[in-house]
Design a protein around this motif. Structure first.
Motif, short mmCIF file in Angstrom:
data_model
loop_
_atom_site.label_atom_id
_atom_site.label_comp_id
_atom_site.label_asym_id
_atom_site.label_seq_id
_atom_site.Cartn_x
_atom_site.Cartn_y
_atom_site.Cartn_z
N ARG A 102 0.82 -1.21 0.00
CA ARG A 102 0.00 0.00 0.00
C ARG A 102 0.86 1.26 0.00
O ARG A 102 0.45 2.28 -0.53
CB ARG A 102 -0.92 0.01 1.22
CG ARG A 102 -2.15 -0.80 1.04
CD ARG A 102 -3.15 -0.54 2.15
NE ARG A 102 -3.71 -1.83 2.52
CZ ARG A 102 -3.66 -2.39 3.69
NH1 ARG A 102 -3.11 -1.78 4.70
NH2 ARG A 102 -4.20 -3.57 3.90
N GLN A 103 2.04 1.18 0.62
CA GLN A 103 2.90 2.35 0.71
C GLN A 103 3.78 2.54 -0.52
O GLN A 103 4.39 3.59 -0.68
CB GLN A 103 3.79 2.25 1.95
CG GLN A 103 3.01 2.38 3.24
CD GLN A 103 3.90 2.20 4.46
OE1 GLN A 103 5.07 1.88 4.33
NE2 GLN A 103 3.32 2.40 5.62
N ALA A 104 3.85 1.53 -1.37
CA ALA A 104 4.68 1.63 -2.58
C ALA A 104 4.11 2.72 -3.48
O ALA A 104 2.90 2.87 -3.62
CB ALA A 104 4.70 0.30 -3.31
N PRO A 105 4.99 3.51 -4.11
CA PRO A 105 4.50 4.58 -4.98
C PRO A 105 3.72 3.99 -6.16
O PRO A 105 4.13 3.00 -6.77
CB PRO A 105 5.76 5.28 -5.47
CG PRO A 105 6.89 4.42 -5.08
CD PRO A 105 6.43 3.44 -4.06
N GLN A 106 2.59 4.58 -6.44
CA GLN A 106 1.74 4.15 -7.55
C GLN A 106 2.12 4.91 -8.81
O GLN A 106 2.36 6.12 -8.75
CB GLN A 106 0.25 4.39 -7.23
CG GLN A 106 -0.23 3.67 -5.97
CD GLN A 106 -0.19 2.17 -6.12
OE1 GLN A 106 -0.48 1.63 -7.17
NE2 GLN A 106 0.23 1.48 -5.05
#
Length: 82
Positions: A71-75
């Motif tokens: 969820r914290q990974a850059p999209q």
């Protein structure tokens, strides 16, 4: 049965990590329990019971951390692929 195989295959790295942690935990728990009780059977029982419960908890803990990291990974930006 197919669903179980898919689940095992999808989680293989986490399951292998959990299994290695489980073996180390059993050895440490057995040594500590024996040092405290000086009773082989009590230390064997304690060293199998507690790490077994911990292994299950660790698996779900690891899955929760993986989800949180995803969820914290850059999209990627919506228009960046064009």
């Amino acid at each position: 049965m197919l669903r179980l195989r898919q689940l095992l295959r999808a989680n293989q790295p986490t399951l292998l990590k959990t299994a290695s942690y489980y073996m180390i935990h059993i050895m440490v728990a057995a040594c500590v329990a024996y040092a405290v009780t000086r009773n082989f059977w009590a230390s064997l029982t304690l060293s199998l019971l507690e790490p077994s419960v911990q292994a299950v908890a660790y698996f779900f803990h690891e899955k929760a951390w993986n989800r949180a990291q995803a969820r914290q990974a850059p999209q990627p930006a919506l228009g960046a692929a064009q």
